[in-house]
Design an enzyme around this catalytic site. Structure first.
Site, mmCIF file in Angstrom:
data_model
loop_
_atom_site.group_PDB
_atom_site.id
_atom_site.type_symbol
_atom_site.label_atom_id
_atom_site.label_comp_id
_atom_site.label_asym_id
_atom_site.label_seq_id
_atom_site.Cartn_x
_atom_site.Cartn_y
_atom_site.Cartn_z
ATOM 1 N N GLY A 105 56.404 -17.439 -21.990
ATOM 2 C CA GLY A 105 55.558 -18.148 -22.954
ATOM 3 C C GLY A 105 56.280 -19.281 -23.664
ATOM 4 O O GLY A 105 55.762 -19.841 -24.621
ATOM 5 N N LEU A 106 57.483 -19.625 -23.178
ATOM 6 C CA LEU A 106 58.207 -20.728 -23.817
ATOM 7 C C LEU A 106 58.020 -22.049 -23.067
ATOM 8 O O LEU A 106 58.694 -23.030 -23.363
ATOM 9 C CB LEU A 106 59.698 -20.392 -23.938
ATOM 10 C CG LEU A 106 60.045 -19.289 -24.947
ATOM 11 C CD1 LEU A 106 61.530 -18.970 -24.917
ATOM 12 C CD2 LEU A 106 59.643 -19.703 -26.361
ATOM 13 N N GLY A 107 57.123 -22.054 -22.115
ATOM 14 C CA GLY A 107 56.796 -23.324 -21.452
ATOM 15 C C GLY A 107 57.834 -23.765 -20.445
ATOM 16 O O GLY A 107 57.999 -24.968 -20.223
ATOM 17 N N SER A 108 58.522 -22.805 -19.807
ATOM 18 C CA SER A 108 59.599 -23.194 -18.892
ATOM 19 C C SER A 108 59.074 -24.048 -17.732
ATOM 20 O O SER A 108 59.710 -25.031 -17.349
ATOM 21 C CB SER A 108 60.335 -21.967 -18.354
ATOM 22 O OG SER A 108 59.436 -21.152 -17.645
ATOM 23 N N ALA A 110 56.418 -26.053 -17.618
ATOM 24 C CA ALA A 110 56.081 -27.407 -18.084
ATOM 25 C C ALA A 110 57.356 -28.208 -18.350
ATOM 26 O O ALA A 110 57.428 -29.404 -18.037
ATOM 27 C CB ALA A 110 55.229 -27.335 -19.352
ATOM 28 N N ALA A 111 58.381 -27.543 -18.892
ATOM 29 C CA ALA A 111 59.618 -28.263 -19.215
ATOM 30 C C ALA A 111 60.310 -28.745 -17.945
ATOM 31 O O ALA A 111 60.807 -29.882 -17.889
ATOM 32 C CB ALA A 111 60.548 -27.365 -20.038
ATOM 33 N N ASP A 152 50.834 -26.959 -23.174
ATOM 34 C CA ASP A 152 52.259 -26.852 -22.848
ATOM 35 C C ASP A 152 52.834 -28.203 -22.420
ATOM 36 O O ASP A 152 53.841 -28.663 -22.969
ATOM 37 C CB ASP A 152 52.478 -25.851 -21.700
ATOM 38 C CG ASP A 152 52.498 -24.419 -22.179
ATOM 39 O OD1 ASP A 152 51.891 -24.151 -23.227
ATOM 40 O OD2 ASP A 152 53.115 -23.567 -21.503
HETATM 41 O O1 PMV Z 1 52.020 -20.057 -21.337
HETATM 42 P P1 PMV Z 1 51.851 -19.486 -22.700
HETATM 43 O O2 PMV Z 1 52.261 -18.070 -22.819
HETATM 44 O O3 PMV Z 1 52.376 -20.362 -23.797
HETATM 45 O O4 PMV Z 1 50.269 -19.416 -22.973
HETATM 46 C C1 PMV Z 1 49.549 -20.583 -23.009
HETATM 47 C C2 PMV Z 1 48.534 -20.532 -24.086
HETATM 48 C C3 PMV Z 1 47.145 -20.130 -23.683
HETATM 49 O O5 PMV Z 1 46.308 -20.589 -24.719
HETATM 50 C C4 PMV Z 1 47.037 -18.607 -23.569
HETATM 51 C C5 PMV Z 1 46.713 -20.735 -22.351
HETATM 52 C C6 PMV Z 1 46.532 -22.246 -22.376
HETATM 53 O O6 PMV Z 1 46.474 -22.823 -21.283
HETATM 54 O O7 PMV Z 1 46.421 -22.848 -23.459
#
Ligand code: PMV
Length: 313
Positions: A105-108, A110-111, A152
């Site tokens: 959930g830290l956006g790895s 996307a980064a 993200d």
């Molecule tokens: O990838 P995460 O764990 O940061 O989750 C993304 C956030 C959500 O709202 C659950 C999904 C989204 O695409 O915004």
């Protein structure tokens, strides 16, 4: 040609996850303590168009064309080349490394995409602006996430706190007073697509109830933005707690997350919630900077596999 490198930060969502997939606003901030990096070295002796990719942390050493067509790195690089209208780039080696924990959930993802897009476009002498980088990274997010909101790639590409609504231009906003967040990782990895799908299935059963929860989350996000913009940091703790109650109602909190959230409260945090997709992954706690190390120790004692103390500024 000199070596080129680019990096991109991790991110956390302060308010609004899941509701953001349904058109409500969310706030996300970069986390600069951990980063993805992409470094490019020209290979003047290799045949034009040959791109080698090395990512030792995931045991990857390959040429671009040897990767499966839907491999996220292949998709990312081919999308940049197409966007820049480059059909036969000079040969190069791309080395990718990252200190961002994967799938937590830290956006790895996307980064990595943002760092790669930034490095490749700079190497080709056609650097892209943050919005175009974000848009291209979104194309890769579609592979990881299924139906990503786009938050993200946006926060990671702009490397600034963002107020995000799907389909709207990105809004950044000033942080009146910096504040300290402790991130605690449950160590439970799961897929964003799976958690988003789980919420969608529950929403289909009870659309009215879930729309009401999304509205309430959206309203907290807006109050959170006001508090951050006006430096009312003391107001943020209760807002994080309220957002967590609503996330529980969506069904995305877990006993492991609750254990960490309770531990943070007991150690003096003024508010805490899960951050990101839930079902595992991370929680965040707000605290006075001097209490952060104590809260971090309490999180480890409650089962966290990792903590990061970060300043939002
Ligand atoms: O990838 P995460 O764990 O940061 O989750 C993304 C956030 C959500 O709202 C659950 C999904 C989204 O695409 O915004």
């Amino acid at each position: 040609m000199p070596a080129i490198s680019a990096s991109a930060p991790a991110k956390i969502i302060l308010f609004g996850e899941h509701a953001v997939v349904y058109g409500r606003p969310a706030i996300a901030v970069p986390v600069d303590q951990v980063k993805a990096r992409a470094a490019i070295q020209a290979e003047p002796l290799a045949r034009q168009g040959i791109i080698k990719i090395e990512a030792p942390e995931i045991n990857l050493a390959s040429t671009l064309e040897q990767l499966p067509r839907d491999h996220p790195l292949r998709v990312t690089i081919e999308n940049v080349l197409a966007a820049l209208k480059v059909t036969s780039p000079p040969a190069f080696t791309l080395r990718i490394s990252s200190t961002i924990p994967l799938a937590s959930g830290l956006g790895s993802g996307a980064a990595v995409s943002v760092a790669v897009i930034r490095a490749v476009s700079s190497f080709l002498g056609k650097p892209l602006d943050d919005q175009r980088i974000s848009d291209l990274a979104y194309q890769t997010e579609l592979i990881y996430h299924g139906t990503p909101s786009g938050i993200d790639n946006t926060v990671v590409a702009f490397d600034k706190p963002v107020y995000f609504m799907q389909g709207k231009p990105i809004q950044t906003f000033p942080i009146q007073h910096p504040f300290t967040i402790i991130i605690g990782d449950t160590g439970v990895c799961n897929s964003t697509a799976e958690m988003v799908g789980y919420v969608r299935a529950r929403w289909q059963v009870d659309p009215t109830g879930f729309e009401t929860i999304f509205d309430q989350i959206g309203s907290i996000t807006n109050q959170g933005r006001q508090a951050i913009q006006h430096g009312r940091i003391n107001d943020l703790g209760p807002m994080l707690d309220e957002n967590q109650v609503l996330l529980q109602q969506l069904g995305v909190s877990t006993p492991a997350l609750e254990r960490l959230i309770n531990a943070a409260h007991q150690a003096g945090a003024s508010g805490a919630k899960l951050s990101g997709k839930g079902g595992g992954g991370n929680m965040i706690a707000l605290a006075d900077p001097q209490d952060a190390p104590f809260i971090s120790s309490a999180l480890y004692a409650a089962g966290a596999v990792r903590t990061i103390i970060t300043q939002v500024h």
